[in-house]
Design an enzyme around this catalytic site. Structure first.
Site, PDB file in Angstrom:
ATOM      1  N   ASP A 539     -27.749  49.123  28.694  1.00 36.03           N
ATOM      2  CA  ASP A 539     -27.471  50.424  29.273  1.00 36.03           C
ATOM      3  C   ASP A 539     -27.140  50.214  30.759  1.00 36.03           C
ATOM      4  O   ASP A 539     -27.402  49.138  31.305  1.00 36.03           O
ATOM      5  CB  ASP A 539     -28.705  51.314  29.111  1.00 36.03           C
ATOM      6  CG  ASP A 539     -28.542  52.671  29.760  1.00 36.03           C
ATOM      7  OD1 ASP A 539     -27.447  53.241  29.646  1.00 36.03           O
ATOM      8  OD2 ASP A 539     -29.506  53.147  30.375  1.00 36.03           O
ATOM      9  N   ASP A 970     -33.528  51.975  29.238  1.00 32.48           N
ATOM     10  CA  ASP A 970     -34.700  52.611  29.837  1.00 32.48           C
ATOM     11  C   ASP A 970     -34.915  54.048  29.397  1.00 32.48           C
ATOM     12  O   ASP A 970     -35.916  54.649  29.758  1.00 32.48           O
ATOM     13  CB  ASP A 970     -34.583  52.583  31.362  1.00 32.48           C
ATOM     14  CG  ASP A 970     -33.560  53.568  31.881  1.00 32.48           C
ATOM     15  OD1 ASP A 970     -33.850  54.251  32.877  1.00 32.48           O
ATOM     16  OD2 ASP A 970     -32.464  53.652  31.296  1.00 32.48           O
ATOM     17  N   ASP A 974     -31.515  55.349  24.504  1.00 33.46           N
ATOM     18  CA  ASP A 974     -31.363  53.926  24.189  1.00 33.46           C
ATOM     19  C   ASP A 974     -32.254  53.483  23.033  1.00 33.46           C
ATOM     20  O   ASP A 974     -32.212  52.317  22.633  1.00 33.46           O
ATOM     21  CB  ASP A 974     -31.689  53.056  25.419  1.00 33.46           C
ATOM     22  CG  ASP A 974     -30.819  53.389  26.614  1.00 33.46           C
ATOM     23  OD1 ASP A 974     -29.610  53.572  26.417  1.00 33.46           O
ATOM     24  OD2 ASP A 974     -31.339  53.470  27.738  1.00 33.46           O
TER      25      ASP A 974
END
Length: 1300
Positions: A539, A970, A974
């Site tokens: 990410d 995080d 995700d």
């Protein structure tokens, strides 16, 4: 029986209309009708008398009312009809004996369809209709709709009604895997699911039969030790979980016991419907419905860190009707009934109604207080228990993560199966040979093996029943050869992996001081997988960047403000001009002290100078909007007067801080107002402004905007809105587009600089328009249906239009510390890095340059859907045509990209694709070509990716390449990606703990990934691989000697060793050194792992656990076993053993051969170890010493116990010089082949580890230039990304002949 006739009129405006339901023609099909009335609910099932396609669907029916809620159709009864206008249904007649007509509430109609012979399937709820009715009494019926059947009787936990109807879970929570009753059977079942353990169980049972070549106790004991050790480990872990459960279940809370008296009670004793009082800084013991609080407007502040990791406080408020019940004594007569959704895992939704004082009120998530969240900044609250124990939302979310097994572990299972095959093959051929020889034992009067007495033997050696003797021998051999299978392998690996995770957790180099968070391995199953990562899918926001937003620029009234330089702009300057021409000191020279969330500098509007700007009125509205349009909560320090803010996101916090720093200080919020201080241009003083807060239209990922409706001090109604440019520009009015062109240009510039942007706009509302909206909005909010959110979106879309543009904000999300350097190291290690982000393409590309994923000179393959053909199709609005054109476009772009790569394979390429294109690229007929293109590129960036797309891309890479993948993120978006990858790494950052709770390993910063993979991953992979291969080596050495001796004894089932020698070999004499190898061994130090990242390729290429290496160790074990057996046999057999002339018997032969085996496998371990510690010395040499101590102790026991080991060491072996000479000679002879092989390999065919050893040996380990050349030569693929790639590319620009 009192008759209450009703005529039900049905229209086609329902979500499920009669026409779409398609009723069957049989008249036995029913429709369930549910009436709501204040505190009462009535339900009935009616049968339509006719099937109609248009007009009214049902004829008039008469429904008698019994007073107890029982309804049934009854013909020929006068009816009460209702108007056809569904917006205003009123009775046209008066039912008898019921009093005046009262507000009825609503009715739900649920058609029922037949599903087979006796099954009915309930259809979805149609729609809620408001009608009026006559007076009713309560009947305790459930709502009846799917997912909405829970009924809670508040403050009646001791009553008859509550006990009769509430069969809900208690509040005792058990998160343990076992209970005292289930521990033994469940744990044993878990252990014997493993094929190896089950095999040893079978052989242990057979050991109690005459077939056994050894005693039953000696066969069972090792299995008991191994299974017992594993069960003890499981028990300790579960006991720790039980202690946590005990602590939580016995927490205290105040519960209403009647008469307005609250008593302290344990959490586990709470029941649904109890009234509880929770005080400041206490956790909520269950899911509660907020009734009132210490604040007059019944608000409270809640911290949900235990749920989602967010430290920002959430604002909750009770219904107005219960807000005044805010003292203990006021609950003495409190009664209410709540009907709501069934238990579910959704933390952010709640649908229900509360019947209180003969009125029904809609409930929302605003009134729900979740278990394990904490009450903050509020003295106390009162609440009623809705969900308890395992029905609570936090427990519903506590699902186990997907089961993941490492590739090494799966291959290890295959090795076990292979050894089983070899074992049964040996037993099979040995048994055939034994049967043939046994059949020939008796030839007339001549006996070949006379010592077996074939003329008078039992079935095991009876020549007349040779086939059965062969079958019995097969069973005996299966037991005897079981030592080929390492019984302690599984438990040893589990111990090693647990210790490896402890090393990861305790590594101070992966501890983040700022957040006070160390690394945390949440599972011990995958430590070796960390050393085999081929592709990282990352990410961006919060992972590569800090997710700590800073207000840095803005565009107001078409003018750009803000002079700070972003990190991306610096990277772009270096990329273009080769140097940084920005001087930060020039800016810092006039900068005030740093404020978190604020990094804005522009003398034109700071310090109140905005009043001198041409569009000062627009600037004032711009910053007023920032001060008002949010959900932040101010926290004023009573001592210093300083205001801090608790916001739902870092973005929102930075906006409020920016407004404060620029003179618009938000300092107070109530449920109905927002107050701030601002500079008044007229009076030249700071004045207080207070706006009445009427509605908050909340942000979500679909709307991509947030609005508030307020009334200012002059009585004007204002809608203030902020949102993404993709949805805001289209909502502007014709008169509100004055600054659109310049604002768009600024937004593109900000995106190029790596900034996140939002558009700010407003509009004035008139009273009639607002009243109409508010009525619809309130109705949508109070709706009790599954499509509530859609209804709210429809209403808000109508009001959020015709906006007037004010400007745009730009906030910077800085790169985390060490991200470029980490990416560089990972690239040198040969790891591919993909970035999957929801950001715009321009922002993602510029972040890619800043963190060295992209570099100058790297060719970009960009796949988008912005061609004129697609734009034309979108304007035409034909969805099928749009999909067809888009799919063809994506396929063409993918094919063109592949052709481009194939035409110039020496170039470095980057693939950049947006979310729309990715949706088509992931189709089944396109995804393989897309993957082929992506794998051919040095870096891949997927922009505007949805959470589902992230997970699908991860699955595609994992399954398509067959390599180990790692996902790192995080946020909650995700989670799918982390669970789909082989290893999920969660960043414990600002966005909460959803990613961490779904991950396998949690770290605080992206930079720690370098040490996690290159050091711990490399060590763990090497240790586990070496440990497993060594386990098989030592067992094959031992098993070979057992097999050869039995073959030497005509496959008679005679073991070479004493029973206890056999049993303790794997458990005591050779296992501890292997565990020490798996825990402590280091081929190189951590410094050299980071200095020479190409070492990581050992794991990526699986050089240490490929079949060739496994079979080579097995072959080594076979050779060692053969050497030991024949040297011992030939050196002891023909000669006298001691000075008295005695020859070596079986007991001497077995003890000598066993001594050689113990020496050989432990010395082999000493040769294989790269890094000796004191513990390894103790375990290796201590294992040999333990063998001799065992010989002394066991041999000292009576002969009936020690059997063939009776005083064999003290009286026979130790005094005989030949024993020591044979042992020394056999050990050296057995280890020479391995030593020679390693010497040749190191000198002429060094691996990655060998190369580093040569570097150290030649004294060039501290030469940077030599290091970089080694990286270039030994990298598995050309280094194309990272800082090193930039250095190499720069070298090429000066010297085109330089070898890469």
């Amino acid at each position: 029986m009192t008759q209450l006739p009703v005529a039900l009129l049905c229209s086609y405006s329902w979500t499920w209309s009669w026409g779409s339901v398609q009723w069957p023609r049989q008249r036995q099909d029913f429709c369930r009708v549910i009436f709501f009335s204040g505190s009462a609910t009535f339900t009935t099932r009616i049968r339509p008398m006719a099937r109609t396609i248009s007009g009214l669907a049902c004829p008039a029916l008469s429904i008698p009312y019994t007073g107890a809620g029982l309804w049934s159709p009854k013909p020929n009864t006068p009816t009460v009809g209702f108007n056809q206008n569904m917006a205003n249904l009123t009775p046209t007649g008066q039912p008898p004996n019921t009093g005046a007509a009262q507000s009825f509430g609503s009715v739900m109609v649920i058609p029922e369809m037949k599903m087979g012979k006796d099954r009915r399937k309930k259809m979805h709820l149609s729609k809620m209709y408001s009608i009026r009715r006559s007076g009713f009494e309560e009947d305790h019926s459930q709502i009846g709709g799917p997912g909405f059947s829970r009924v809670v009787y508040c403050n009646e936990t001791g009553g008859l009604e509550a006990n009769k109807f509430q069969n809900y879970a208690d509040n005792y929570v058990r998160l343990t895997k076992y209970t005292p009753v289930t521990f033994l059977p469940k744990s044993l079942f878990e252990q014997f699911r493993r094929v190896a353990n089950f095999y040893f169980l079978v052989t242990g049972i057979l050991a109690f039969t005459p077939l056994a070549p050894y005693s039953a106790v000696s066969a069972i004991l090792p299995l008991v030790v191994v299974i017992g050790a594993t069960m003890v480990k499981e028990g300790i872990e579960d006991w720790q979980r039980q202690q946590q459960d005990h602590e939580v279940n016995n927490r205290k809370v105040k519960v209403h016991r009647g008469g307005g008296v609250f008593e302290t009670s344990q959490w586990k004793k709470l029941k649904v419907g109890d009234i509880v009082k929770v005080e400041k800084d206490e956790f909520f013991p269950a899911d509660l419905l907020l009734l009132s609080s210490s604040y007059d407007d019944a608000i409270c502040y809640v911290e949900t860190m235990n749920l989602d990791g967010e430290t920002n406080l959430k604002l909750k408020q009770s219904l107005d009707v219960t807000s005044s019940i805010n003292e203990d004594s006021k609950f003495s007569n409190f009664k209410a009934t709540i009907r709501c959704e069934d238990p579910n895992a959704s933390l952010y939704t709640f649908v229900g109604t509360m019947n209180f004082q003969d009125q029904r009120y809609a409930l929302s998530p605003q009134q729900l207080l979740l278990r394990d969240s904490k009450l903050r900044n509020t003295d106390y609250i009162y609440g009623t228990v809705i969900f308890t124990g395992h029905d609570t939302k936090v427990i519903q979310n506590s699902t186990d993560p997907p089961s993941k097994r490492s590739r090494i572990e799966r291959r290890m299972d295959n090795i076990i199966y292979f050894l089983f095959f070899i074992l049964f093959l040996m037993a099979f051929f040995g048994s055939i040979y034994f049967g043939i020889v046994t059949k020939d034992d008796l030839d007339g009067d001549r006996m070949k093996r006379w010592y077996l007495r074939p003329d008078d033997s039992d079935i095991f050696f009876d020549p007349k029943r040779a086939p059965m003797a062969g079958v019995y021998h097969f069973l005996t051999a299966v037991m005897l050869y079981s030592y080929l299978i390492p019984i302690s392998l599984y438990v040893s690996i589990e111990v090693v992996k647990v210790l490896q995770t402890i090393f990861i957790n305790k590594d101070v180099h992966m501890y983040d001081e700022e957040s006070d968070k160390p690394a945390h391995a949440r599972t011990s199953n995958l430590t070796e997988e960390l050393g085999q990562i081929d592709t990282i899918l990352s990410d961006k926001t919060g992972t590569l960047t800090c997710n700590s937003m800073e207000f840095i620029k803005c565009s107001v009234a078409g003018t750009a403000y803000g002079r700070r330089v972003t990190e991306v702009e610096r990277a772009m300057a270096k990329r273009i001009k080769g140097e940084d021409h920005f001087d930060e000191n020039d800016i810092d020279s006039y900068s005030h002290p740093s404020v978190k969330g604020y990094k804005f500098e522009d003398e034109r509007i700071t310090h109140g100078r905005w009043v001198n700007e041409p569009h000062s009125d627009v600037i004032q509205k711009f910053f007023r909007l920032l001060a008002i349009c949010h959900t932040a909560i101010p926290d004023v320090d009573e001592e210093t007067g300083k205001v801090t803010y608790e916001a739902e996101s870092p973005d929102e916090s930075s906006f409020v801080i920016a407004a404060t720093e620029l003179g618009f200080e938000f300092y107070k919020r109530t449920q109905t107002s927002v107050s701030f201080m601002e500079f008044d241009p007229k009076s030249k003083k700071h004045v207080e402004r207070s706006y009445e807060l009427l509605n908050i239209l909340e942000f979500n990922s679909t709307r991509k905007r947030m609005s508030v409706i307020v009334r200012d001090g002059e009585g004007k109604l204002l809608l203030l809105c902020k949102g993404a440019d993709s949805v805001m520009f289209e909502r502007l009015s014709k008169k509100g587009r004055q600054f659109e062109e310049k604002t768009r240009d600024h937004v593109h510039e900000y995106a190029d600089a790596g900034l996140r942007t939002l558009i700010l706009a407003y509009r004035e509302l008139n009273e009639e328009e607002y009243e109409e909206f508010n009525e619809k909005f309130t109705e949508a909010k109070n709706a009790v249906s599954a499509d509530r959110d859609d209804m709210i979106s429809e209403v808000t879309d109508e009001i959020e239009k015709d906006l007037i543009l004010l400007g745009a904000t730009a906030i910077e999300d800085k790169l985390q510390k060490g991200v470029p350097e980490t990416i560089d190291k990972l690239a040198q290690a040969g790891i591919k890095i993909w970035v999957l982000t929801g950001d715009k393409m321009e922002t993602a590309i510029n972040i890619g340059f800043a963190c060295s994923l992209l570099r100058q000179g790297m060719k970009q393959i960009v796949i988008t859907l912005e061609s004129p053909e697609i734009v034309a199709a979108e304007k035409a609005g034909d969805k099928n045509n749009i999909a067809k054109v888009s799919k063809n476009s994506v396929q063409k772009q993918i094919s063109a990209g592949k052709a481009q790569i194939n035409a110039s394979k020496s170039e470095a390429y980057a693939l950049i694709i947006d979310g729309k294109s990715l949706a088509y690229a992931l189709n089944d007929d396109t995804k393989n070509e897309f993957l082929e293109l992506a794998v051919g590129c040095a870096s891949v960036i997927c922009c505007r990716s949805s959470p589902k797309q992230k997970a699908l891309v991860t699955r595609l890479v994992k399954e398509g390449t067959g390599k180990t993948t790692l996902a790192i993120g995080d946020g909650a978006n995700d989670v799918g990606m982390l669970q789909e990858a082989d290893i999920g790494i969660g960043i414990s950052g600002v966005e909460g703990m959803q990613a961490v709770m779904s991950s396998d390993i949690a770290i605080a910063q992206f930079r720690f990934l370098e040490r996690l993979l290159l050091v711990h991953g490399h060590w763990s992979y090497r240790r586990i691989s070496s440990m497993i291969t060594y386990f098989f080596y030592k067992n094959i050495v031992f098993g070979t000697t057992v097999f050869l001796y039995e073959a030497h004894a005509s496959f008679s089932g005679q073991p070479a060793y004493n029973d206890w020698y056999l049993s303790l070999y794997n458990v005591f004499f050779t296992s501890l050194p292997v565990i020490a190898l798996g825990v402590f061994d280091q081929d190189v130090s951590a410094r050299l792992c980071l200095k020479f990242p190409f070492l990581y390729q050992e794991g990526v290429q699986n050089t240490l656990f490929r079949w060739r290496r496994i079979f080579s160790w097995m072959l080594n074990g076979l050779f060692s076993g053969i050497i030991i057996f024949f040297l011992c046999m030939n050196s002891l057999n023909p000669e006298s053993y001691d000075k008295n002339g005695k020859t070596a018997g079986m007991e001497i032969m077995g003890a000598t051969m066993y001594s050689c085996v113990v020496w050989v496998v432990n010395c082999q371990m000493a040769l294989a170890v790269s890094y000796f510690t004191l513990i390894q010395h103790i375990f290796i040499w201590g294992g040999i010493l333990l063998w001799y101590l065992f010989l002394l102790a066991y041999g000292a026991l009576p002969a009936s116990v020690s059997t063939t080991a009776y005083k064999v060491f003290t009286e026979t072996l130790a005094p005989a010089p030949s024993y020591w000479l044979v042992t020394l000679f056999v050990v050296i002879a057995s280890l020479i082949p391995y030593f020679c092989f390693k010497a040749v390999q190191m000198r002429f065919f060094p691996g990655y580890h060998g190369i580093v050893q040569w570097v150290r040996h030649e004294g060039q380990g501290n030469d940077p230039e030599y290091d970089i050349n080694m990286v270039r030569q030994r990298s598995i693929r050309t280094t194309t990304i990272g800082l090193t790639a930039r250095s190499i590319a720069r070298d090429h620009s000066f010297d085109p002949h330089l070898e890469r």
